[in-house]
Design a protein around this motif. Sequence first.
Motif: not given
Length: 511
Positions: A162-164, A191-192, A233-241
């Motif tokens: 997840s994003p900051f 990490e921010k 790990i079967q699936a990844v969800s991401f939000v970011g640039s």
Amino acid sequence: MTDTTTLSAPAGSTERPIIEHWVAGGPWSGASERSGPVFDPATGEVQKLVRFAAPGDVDHAVRVAREAAETWRDASIARRQQVLFAFRQVVHTRRDELARILTSEHGKVLSDAHGEIARGLEVVEFACGLGHHTKGAYSENASSGIDVYSLRQPLGVVAVISPFNFPAMVPMWFFSIAIATGNAVILKPSEKDPSAANWLAAAWTEAGLPAGVFTVLHGDKTAVDGLLEHPDIQAVSFVGSTPIARYVYETGTRHGKRVQALGGAKNHMLVLPDADLDLAADAAVSAGFGSAGERCMAISVVLAVDTIADALVDRIAQRMAALRTGDGTRGCDMGPLITAEHRDKVTGYVAVAEQDGASVVVDGRGIEVDGDPNGFWLGPTLLDRVPTASAAYREEIFGPVLSVVRVGGYEEGLDLINAGVYGNGTAIFTNDGGAARRFQRDVQVGMIGINVPIPVPVAYHSFGGWKASLFGDAKAYGVHGFEFYTAEKAVTSRWLDPSHGGVDLGFPQHT
């Protein structure tokens, strides 16, 4: 709930609280001695350190989650609902506590932090309906004596990166549905501003979620790569640039995972001559400078038709003059940016736009703030007549900079939006229903607002853009979320003899 454990800080620094991972139902240090600073953006001071995971820490966390997933997948729908309802109640009851954490590490004002929590809870509430959202289809007697039906089952262990800018809302978008559908989740927060993740983990424990079903793994690229490459790990969800979203998508899919990666944006708001200009100005300021512009759904470009452009720019500037920038706990309208480096990057775009011929109507550089002068400040900034060839127009700024581009009419505005590499969100302001209907059909963007500047869909629809704003086929939450976190089975069945279970006059109960 305690989200930090005080340990010895790295050599050369004073002792500060260290935010640990959350594994097997509680704080866990792991083997790594690496850590990173967590700033208070309103003062510029390092207030905490956060532990960074080593590759062995990733392996341990995944192993714990895999064991928990094997049990949690067998929990009844009723049991999962009970935990979800309890989690929702914990967060709702203690939302002031969570909001203060968000403001202290991200910098957003408290009212904005409360809004973030409310929008995250919408998805938790939607996930509570998992009994309806996971039920399959049934076809009786598809062939003589044969029935065909479908089942939706959990994947196992899934990761959320997840994003900051939304430390609580974005994780809730994903982990609520993933846990509801019987998966174990490993969250790698930014990490921010990592403390909110541990707070949410403690809330899950308080709600009765079994240990290991929800894990928080802190870190940097080492942790991200470890999750993307781990075979369990079967699936990844991401939000970011967008560059990182592309990397996450390509790396995850190369290692055989389902991936939904939501990337960046350059959201335009087209204002037609018949629009209510006061409404449009209010919307431009609200959508441009909320959360210091650190939103993927922020309006960063106003496309103003020439005949009303001067009047609209004047109205926007008047509203900006009344905004107060400062410490998010003091009732200000806008807080600081997340880091000094990001503040300087955003400020650099203002200089680039000016060099390229744009007019700086309102300059947020050097603004007097209601707060510590060492904070990461940049006031609301308004640029007019921004050339479309300028990097300030083409690239995502992700800060409190609103650009005005003047266009000859509807067609020119539409063409500019569709020519962009992003397709996340857009808006049109008009009182012409025909123009609005044409816009929603012709614009090449995933989320559209008609006289609504920030068109984030409600929880029972799905969130996601087009083009370089989304990698993968699945959007966030809604129907897409339940499909993404489950695997479908189709069963073809024939029974030659009916079964009989005996007589029981008691009222049937769900257990």
